[in-house]
Design an enzyme around this catalytic site. Structure first.
Site, mmCIF file in Angstrom:
data_model
loop_
_atom_site.group_PDB
_atom_site.id
_atom_site.type_symbol
_atom_site.label_atom_id
_atom_site.label_comp_id
_atom_site.label_asym_id
_atom_site.label_seq_id
_atom_site.Cartn_x
_atom_site.Cartn_y
_atom_site.Cartn_z
ATOM 1 C CE LYS A 207 63.572 90.857 42.491
ATOM 2 N NZ LYS A 207 62.539 90.456 41.077
ATOM 3 C CD GLU A 213 74.718 79.803 43.645
ATOM 4 O OE1 GLU A 213 74.652 78.965 42.742
ATOM 5 O OE2 GLU A 213 74.182 80.244 44.290
ATOM 6 N N GLY A 268 65.738 89.912 37.758
ATOM 7 C CA GLY A 268 67.440 89.673 37.990
ATOM 8 C C GLY A 268 67.983 89.836 36.606
ATOM 9 N NE ARG A 269 65.318 86.277 32.261
ATOM 10 C CZ ARG A 269 64.434 85.727 33.285
ATOM 11 N NH1 ARG A 269 65.061 85.662 34.579
ATOM 12 N NH2 ARG A 269 63.251 85.416 32.826
ATOM 13 C CD GLU A 354 67.842 82.739 34.742
ATOM 14 O OE1 GLU A 354 68.614 81.940 35.058
ATOM 15 O OE2 GLU A 354 67.892 83.959 34.589
ATOM 16 C CG HIS A 385 91.408 82.021 12.795
ATOM 17 N ND1 HIS A 385 92.237 81.593 11.929
ATOM 18 C CD2 HIS A 385 91.207 83.420 12.598
ATOM 19 C CE1 HIS A 385 92.358 82.616 11.205
ATOM 20 N NE2 HIS A 385 91.719 83.693 11.556
ATOM 21 C CE LYS A 505 69.041 79.412 42.678
ATOM 22 N NZ LYS A 505 68.708 80.628 42.739
#
Length: 542
Positions: A207, A213, A268-269, A354, A385, A505
């Site tokens: 964005k 990263e 963003g999400r 978030e 399982h 950050k």
């Protein structure tokens, strides 16, 4: 949106009293006492999705009080604020209008400005570009058609596109999709092993185009590409940006025509509906991408227009609050019985945690009630399982959402009917335990019967759909989005910021200097300093 303490409402107080008399209720008895329970507590959406919430620890009184809570907390008014573009993300002074991205047929205004034209313009640009790549007419620097797409992003710029392209793999074309999010070089290097610089496109999703990263991975990808192409002009054939920031991609070397923009009112999400979904469109084509948008829009309309008593996202949100805030059940599991949906739990782990992982309310005060739950899950019978032992007999009660399609994309012998028999069996076993008459003898006449006892009374939602199509997946994602929003309104928190990730950050930037230069004299706490010293010692002797 109103600023109200939910625990001070009349409904919350009545729910507390109701809980004291209801908390010993058992699903086995609730079903025995009401033969119409399934019919009363299930909703069929467009004859495509069934949401069965009958196996929950609720009765008519519970639902009535929960719905009154939603009314007291002004949920209907908050929904209108969301869709009308009010700046409900107060801490960032932003509207939350991702819903506008899937409203393809109506004019949308934001701050008295028509934004529909901008949305359609970007969608057309995505369509034009994806058609060229899919058809083979977009060529790499040596004149070859594109075979591989690498999406570089993190958080919402990765989880959403990755989840959707996996979930809709049956609709996938010939292009190979790769997703890089981790700054750990291993992920990027493993992708390099599978691709050729001549036939690969890199889409950098950020964005702000400053996410550490993502930019680190993008720079390494650019360096790798230029090692082979040896001409910066060839970036135009292979590097693209999805960003709100035009200046930074240009500085990176991306051509202006290769930048796909989106807006500050897209979180963003919640961004996979925007140009962040470019990799989705490249994977399934524009026609299917639009069906995906239409599915989400259909759920939007249901959310806006359906009375609270029959409103699927609102009911799911309220039931979640009932467990989280009255039963003190702190986690929820999402369990899709469809291998293509294996990233769905991780996507809504971010979407929920978030959004609603907040401890400050909308008045700036520390909350005195539980907010967002812990979300986790896994796909299909694999999870049975792995951790179902705890779900059935553990000391923690974990409400679960079971999701499955009636029809599989892959028909092979009796695989799907066995899958669905497990799917139905698990919700039945969790609800009723070993109270089922046709199993009682198996658990009574045994030396170790106490260990084989299943108390049941473990709540679940069952979400059945006809088939996982682009339209239905759009519906399901929007359903969970609106569930999260509704809970945030009732928790009286700001769901659309994420300040909690910022401190780490900033500290990382300071620690980077200390790791890069061992003579940096900044001092940290004894633990952090000890770890830094060990890092330098081991590097010195390596």
């Amino acid at each position: 949106m109103k600023n109200l303490n939910p625990t001070c409402t009349a409904s919350w107080k009545k729910l507390n009293k109701h809980f004291e008399t209801f908390k010993t209720a058992h699903l086995y008895k609730l079903f025995n006492d009401d033969v119409n329970r399934f019919k009363k507590f299930s909703i069929l959406f467009e004859n495509k999705i069934l949401v069965d919430f009958s196996k929950n620890l609720i009765d008519n009184t519970t639902l009535r009080l929960l719905i009154n809570l939603a009314k007291e907390m002004h949920v209907p008014e908050a929904i209108l604020d969301l869709f009308n573009g009010e700046k409900i993300n107060k801490t960032e002074n932003r509207a939350v209008l991702h819903t506008a991205l899937r409203n393809l047929n109506n004019d949308i205004y934001y701050e008295n400005k028509l934004i529909s034209n901008e949305i359609h313009s970007i969608l057309k640009k995505m369509e034009y570009f994806s058609n060229k790549v899919i058809s083979g007419s977009w060529l790499g620097y040596t004149g070859k058609s594109i075979t591989d797409i690498v999406n570089i992003g993190i958080g919402g710029s990765d989880l959403g596109p990755c989840m959707v392209t996996e979930a809709l793999r049956p609709y996938k074309n010939h292009l190979n999709m790769h997703f890089v999010s981790n700054v750990d070089a291993t992920q990027l290097i493993e992708v390099f092993k599978k691709i050729s610089p001549e036939t690969t496109i890199f889409i950098i999703c950020s964005k702000t185009f400053t996410t550490q990263e993502t930019i680190m991975n993008a720079c390494s990808a650019k360096k790798w590409f230029l090692k082979y192409a040896q001409n910066i002009l060839f970036l135009k054939n292979h590097f693209f940006a999805v960003s709100m920031n035009i200046k930074k991609p240009l500085q990176f070397g991306i051509d202006i025509s290769n930048i796909f923009t989106f807006w500050d009112w897209v979180g963003g999400r919640y961004s996979l509906w925007s140009a962040v979904g470019l990799s989705i469109m490249l994977s399934i084509g524009c026609k299917n991408f639009k069906k995906f948008l239409k599915g989400a829009y259909a759920m939007d309309q249901h959310f806006i227009n359906t009375p609270l008593e029959k409103n699927i996202p609102i009911l799911l949100a309220l039931i979640g609050i009932w467990y989280n805030n009255f039963y003190n059940m702190e986690t929820e599991a999402i369990l899709p019985y469809d291998q293509y949906m294996h990233r769905f739990p991780a996507y809504f782990q971010q979407g929920n945690m978030e959004s609603n992982g907040k401890c400050i309310d909308r008045t700036g005060k520390l909350v005195e009630w539980q907010t967002g739950p812990i979300i986790w899950g896994e796909s299909g019978t694999n999870s049975q399982h792995a951790f179902f032992q705890l779900l059935h007999q553990g000391t923690k009660i974990i409400p679960c959402d079971f999701i499955a399609p009636i029809f599989s994309h892959n028909v092979l012998d009796e695989h799907h009917i066995i899958l669905l028999s497990n799917f139905f069996a698990q919700t039945q076993a969790l609800a009723f335990g070993s109270n089922l008459n046709f199993f009682k003898k198996d658990y009574v006449n045994s030396k170790y019967s106490i260990y084989k006892n299943f108390e049941g009374n473990r709540p679940t939602n069952t979400i059945l759909c006809k088939k996982i199509t682009p339209y239905i997946l759009g519906c399901l994602i929007a359903m969970y989005e609106h569930k999260i929003f509704t809970q945030g309104v009732i928790f009286n928190i700001y769901s659309f910021d994420q300040w909690g990730v910022e401190l780490g950050k900033k500290l990382a930037q300071k620690l980077y200097l200390s790791l890069k230069n061992k003579y940096n004299f900044r001092k940290f706490d004894s633990s952090t300093q000890g770890l830094i010293d060990l890092y330098h010692n081991w590097n010195f002797f390596n």
